[in-house]
Enzyme design. Sequence first.
Site: not given
Ligand code: DGP
Length: 116
Positions: A10, A13, A36, A52, A100, A102
Site C-alpha cells: 500500500c 502505508c 495530495d 491499513h 487505504h 483517507h
Molecule cells: P482516491 O482517489 O480518493 O483514492 O484518492 C487518492 C489520492 O491519493 C489521489 O488524490 C492522489 C493521491 N496520491 C496517490 N499517490 C500518492 C502519493 O504517492 N503521494 C501523495 N502525496 N498523494 C498520492
Amino acid sequence: MGQSVRDSNCIFCKILEKKIPATIVSEGSDHIAIRDVSPQAPSHILVIPSDHIADIREFKQSEALGKLFQTATSIAKLEQLESFRLVVNTGAEAGQTVFHLHIHLLAGRAMQWPPG
Ligand code: DGP
C-alpha cells in the site's frame, strides 16, 4: 500503543513508514496528513489513519472514525481554511484509487455541487 496494521503493497502505508516521501502537514500516533500529489484545489490534504483499512466500510471503530474527522477539521482551522470540503471516496466507481481509507480536505476555490 500497539503496532499499526500495515499492508506492504500500500502506497499510504509506505508513506506512513517514510519509505516514500510526502509533504507532511500533521502527524500523530493515529494518523498522518499529507499534501495530495495531484491537488484538485489550492489546498488538498489527505488525512490517513495509521492502520491499513481499505475503506470506510471496514472501519469498525466509530470513535476513531470521529477522531479522524476531527483531525481533518483541526487541520482546516490550522491552515486557516474558511470554507472546505471533506470527501471520502469509497469504491472504484466513486473515484477511490488508493484502497487505504483517507479523507480528502479540499479548499481554496469555489466548489461545484453536485460533485462530478
Ligand atoms: P482516491 O482517489 O480518493 O483514492 O484518492 C487518492 C489520492 O491519493 C489521489 O488524490 C492522489 C493521491 N496520491 C496517490 N499517490 C500518492 C502519493 O504517492 N503521494 C501523495 N502525496 N498523494 C498520492
